[in-house]
Structure formats: C-alpha cells, structure tokens
Design a protein around this motif. Structure first.
Motif, PDB file in Angstrom:
ATOM      1  N   THR A   1      36.197  33.415  22.164  1.00 16.89           N
ATOM      2  CA  THR A   1      36.845  33.417  23.478  1.00 16.89           C
ATOM      3  C   THR A   1      37.455  34.790  23.739  1.00 16.89           C
ATOM      4  N   PHE A   2      37.090  35.368  24.884  1.00 18.68           N
ATOM      5  CA  PHE A   2      37.609  36.683  25.266  1.00 18.68           C
ATOM      6  C   PHE A   2      38.382  36.514  26.568  1.00 18.68           C
ATOM      7  N   THR A   3      39.696  36.764  26.496  1.00 12.96           N
ATOM      8  CA  THR A   3      40.560  36.685  27.672  1.00 12.96           C
ATOM      9  C   THR A   3      41.002  38.093  28.044  1.00 12.96           C
ATOM     10  N   VAL A   4      40.699  38.519  29.255  1.00 13.43           N
ATOM     11  CA  VAL A   4      41.021  39.889  29.637  1.00 13.43           C
ATOM     12  C   VAL A   4      42.458  39.985  30.139  1.00 13.43           C
ATOM     13  N   GLY A   5      43.034  41.189  29.993  1.00 16.28           N
ATOM     14  CA  GLY A   5      44.351  41.474  30.519  1.00 16.28           C
ATOM     15  C   GLY A   5      44.258  41.922  31.967  1.00 16.28           C
ATOM     16  N   ALA A   6      45.355  42.496  32.454  1.00 15.11           N
ATOM     17  CA  ALA A   6      45.448  42.837  33.874  1.00 15.11           C
ATOM     18  C   ALA A   6      44.345  43.784  34.326  1.00 15.11           C
TER      19      ALA A   6
ATOM     20  N   ILE B   1      37.290  34.407  29.770  1.00 17.44           N
ATOM     21  CA  ILE B   1      38.359  33.930  30.651  1.00 17.44           C
ATOM     22  C   ILE B   1      38.884  35.127  31.451  1.00 17.44           C
ATOM     23  N   PRO B   2      38.601  35.151  32.766  1.00 22.45           N
ATOM     24  CA  PRO B   2      38.977  36.333  33.553  1.00 22.45           C
ATOM     25  C   PRO B   2      40.425  36.338  33.995  1.00 22.45           C
ATOM     26  N   GLY B   3      41.098  35.192  33.965  1.00 18.90           N
ATOM     27  CA  GLY B   3      42.457  35.110  34.477  1.00 18.90           C
ATOM     28  C   GLY B   3      42.521  35.549  35.928  1.00 18.90           C
TER      29      GLY B   3
ATOM     30  N   SER C   1      32.307  33.404  35.302  1.00 22.58           N
ATOM     31  CA  SER C   1      32.798  34.041  36.520  1.00 22.58           C
ATOM     32  C   SER C   1      33.799  35.130  36.179  1.00 22.58           C
ATOM     33  N   PHE C   2      33.919  36.102  37.092  1.00 17.65           N
ATOM     34  CA  PHE C   2      34.948  37.142  37.018  1.00 17.65           C
ATOM     35  C   PHE C   2      35.965  36.857  38.114  1.00 17.65           C
TER      36      PHE C   2
END
Length: 464
Positions: free
Chosen positions: A37-42, A58-60, A80-81
C-alpha cells in the motif's frame, strides 16, 4: 523523535508492506508499485514513469506532479488519483489503463497524451500551457474544461464536459461527439470547430458566449435554456433545437447550413437571425421578435412558426406541409432571383411583398393575404390558384400573372408601374387605380365594386 517532511529519491519501487510518504516526496526517476500500500503525502513529484501493476495506491486529497523533460508513461493500474499536475516540458503519456482523477487536472507545460485511453476528471481540468492531446476514446471533464494559455487538441474520441472556458490559448474540437452540459465562455483565445457538432445538454440555463469564434454544427438537446451571452453566434454548419429553449437574447445568429426546430422553442431576438441554409420547423416553436429574420427556404411540417414583427425576408421556397404559421402584423418579403414556390399549407399571411427579379409562384394551396400585397419586381404567378387579399394590392413593377382561378382584391387593385395580366379566371376588386404600367383585363368575369381611376398607364380590355 522527529518526523521526516521531505524525501528525495532517484527511483521508488514498492513490492510489499505499507508506505505513507511525507508532505514532500520527489522521485527524479520512476515510481513502481507492484504490491503493498502506497499512500502519498500532500505533494509528490515524479520525473520518470509511473507504473501500478499491483498493490494499493491511496491518493488522499493530495497532488501528484509529473515533471519530466522527456517522455513519461503513466499506468494507473486502475487506481484513481486526486489531483494531477503536469509541469514538465516533456510528454506525459497514458499507458495500459484509463485515468481517473477525482480532484483537478492541470497541464501547464509539455504534452499530455491520452494515447487512446479515457481520462475522467471530477474537478476542474485546466490547460494553462503546453498541449493536451485527446484520444480516440472519451475524455470526461465533470468539473469543466478551462483553456487559459495552452492547447487542447480533440481527436476522434468524444469529449464530455460541464463548463467550457477559453480565456487564452486554443481549443480544437474533436471530430467525435462534443457534449457540453454547462456554460461556454469564449472570453479570449481561439476555438477551432472543424467539422464538429457541439451538443448542449443542460436541464437548467446554459449561457453561450462564443467570443467571436464560430461553431460548425450546434445541437441543443437539453430540456433547459441555451442563452446567448455577450457575443453574436456564427454557425457555419447546421443548427438544431430538439428540446428546451434557445434564446438569442438580443444577439445575432447567422447559420450557413440548415436550421431545424424539431422540438422546444427558438426565441428569436431583437437582432437579426439569418438562416442561409433555410429554416425548418418540424415539431417545435419558432417565435419571432422585433428583430429581422432572413431565411433561404422555409419549411413548416409540424410545430409553429410565429413571424417576427421585424422584417421577414425569404430568398427560397416556402413549404407549409403542416404545422401552424402565425403571421401577426408582419410583412413577408420574397427576394429570390430565380423561381420561388409558395405553398401556404392553408395558412394566411398578413402582408406580402415580392421585390426580386425572379418568379414567385403559388404551389399546391391558395393564398390568403389578410393585409396588403405588393409586387415591385419580377413575376408573381398564381399558377391556377386562388389569391384573396384583404388590403390594397399594388403592382408597382414586374408582372402579376392572374390565373384560371379567382383573384379577389377586397382592398382594391392599384397598377402603378408594372403589369397586371388577367387570365381566364375571374377578377373581383373594390377600387381600380391605374397611374402607370398596364392592366390587361381577364377573359373571365371582371367585377369592380368601387371607383375606377385611370390617371395614367394603359388598360387593355380585350374581349372582356
């Protein structure tokens, strides 16, 4: 005990586990996700390719910015992004999978190449620089499409958007379907329509500011109102209103091809509406206003045409095969230099004026003119059909060819320069005034219930 706020890396590859990037994450090379799982920061900057072949992205609520100077490929892997920004001078090219952007999409430099894949954007899509190359499949901009400095180049695929805003740069329409469900604002820049149809579909009020650019074909199929704003509209192809209301809103509309009102309402304006390819009412309502209407052919097969109180000029044939024509207090002026046919469909006209060097010939149905009738040039040929005029009939030039059927002039007949040629049909009139030109009596009955004044011209009685 501290926290990491920035990571700079060459390439980033994830094959297992979970990783949440800090507020600033920059990879000068590739980002590859095969598992985990790769969750990006701001803010995430990527200078190379993006490949998602497995795992979870996980684009947040964050932005991924592509910064490469060469060709970068983007394989979303179906993930999705949130926001995507392309700022690099190179090319960002989709590959393998469609792109879904749940936030905004921005191209500020270089080229974004959809490469035969769909791009669906929930938020605003902005091309402020560089080039967006649309693809052979649908590009969907649910938050609107803004061109503010770059170039959007349509392809054979469909483009679907809410608002369209062109403030600078260039938008070239796709040859595929181009559907707009919001407002169109052409405040600057260039719109190139090609051979495309732009279809307006909103259920509310859409405004259309062409900004001086022309459209090819326009179709209004939404149940709402498409209202012109700020600029006149030029349609070089065909115009169709099949539902809802088209409101010219005090602005001119010039159409080169056929204009069809097959449903809904066309509200003509206080400015001229020009239909060089003809006007067909086949189910809807065309409502004239105080502005002029100029058309080639006029065809009414169903629905209603209400004449403007302004000038109504017809340079082609008039065919009233059905529907309703409401003439009001209007004058319809026929202007063709060839032969025009006039099939009233059984509906009456108020005033008729024939001013051209050609021939206006009745066809299929008799003519009732509740106001005045004037022939100032060319030939009016009643062609074996009845013509009844309530007001004054004036032949000031050209020829009136009476027919084998009765011609009735309840407001009188004045010949003041042209020629009235009677035939075998009866002529019935109140006053007769001949001040110039020629009146040749019919061989049929000639009944006069008013005064006869022969102040000039010629009267030829024949055997009448």
């Amino acid at each position: 005990g501290g926290s990491t706020t920035t990571i700079n890396a060459a390439n980033y590859t994830q094959t297992l586990g979970s990783f949440t990037s800090p507020a600033m994450f920059s990879a000068t090379g590739d980002v590859t996700l095969t598992a985990g799982t790769f969750t990006v920061g701001a803010n995430t900057n990527v200078g190379g390719d993006w490949s998602t072949s497995g795992g979870t992205f996980i684009p947040g609520a964050n932005t991924v910015t592509f910064t490469g100077t060469g060709t970068q490929t983007l394989n979303s892997g179906g993930s999705s992004f949130n926001n995507i920004s392309h700022t690099g001078t190179g090319t960002l090219q989709l590959t393998a999978n469609a792109l879904i952007t749940t936030g905004t999409f921005t191209n500020t430099a270089g080229t974004f190449d959809a490469n035969g894949l769909t791009n669906t954007v929930t938020g605003l899509s902005t091309v402020s620089g560089g080039v967006y190359q649309a693809s052979t499949v649908t590009q969907t901009f649910n938050g609107g499409l803004t061109i503010s400095g770059g170039t959007f180049t349509g392809s054979t695929g469909a483009v679907t958007t809410t608002d369209v805003t062109i403030s600078s740069g260039a938008l070239t329409a796709p040859s595929g379907v181009f559907t707009v469900s919001g407002d169109w604002s052409g405040a600057g820049g260039t719109f190139t329509s090609g051979a495309n149809t732009v279809t307006f579909t909103d259920t509310g009020t859409q405004t259309l500011n062409a900004g001086g650019s022309s459209f090819h074909n326009i179709s209004h199929s939404g149940s709402g109102t498409l209202q012109l704003s700020s600029s006149s509209l030029t349609t070089t192809g065909a115009f169709t209103n099949s539902a809802g209301t088209f409101d010219a809103n005090g602005l001119t509309h010039t159409v080169t091809g056929l204009s069809t009102v097959s449903g809904g309402i066309y509200l003509a304006s206080t400015a001229t509406q020009t239909f060089n390819g003809g006007l067909t009412v086949s189910g809807g309502t065309f409502t004239g206003s105080t502005g002029a209407v100029a058309a080639a052919d006029v065809t009414i097969s169903s629905g209603t045409l209400t004449a403007p109180s302004g000038v109504f000029t017809v340079s082609g044939d008039w065919s009233g095969a059905g529907g309703t024509f409401t003439s009001g207090a209007n004058t319809v002026t026929f202007t063709d230099t060839g032969t025009q046919t006039l099939n009233t469909g059984g509906f009456s006209f108020n005033n008729i004026s024939h001013t051209s060097v050609g021939t206006l010939q009745l066809s299929a149905n008799s003519l009732t003119t509740t106001g005045t009738f004037t022939n100032s040039a060319g030939t009016f040929n009643t062609n074996g059909l009845i013509h009844t005029v309530t007001g004054l009939t004036t032949i000031s030039g050209g020829i009136y060819q009476a027919s084998t059927a009765t011609q009735t002039f309840n407001g009188g007949l004045t010949v003041s320069g042209g020629t009235f040629t009677g035939s075998t049909g009866a002529v019935s009139t109140t006053d007769v005034t001949i001040s110039s030109g020629t009146l040749t009596a019919p061989s049929g009955a000639f009944t006069v219930s008013g005064d006869w004044s022969g102040a000039g011209g010629t009267f030829t009685s024949g055997a009448n």
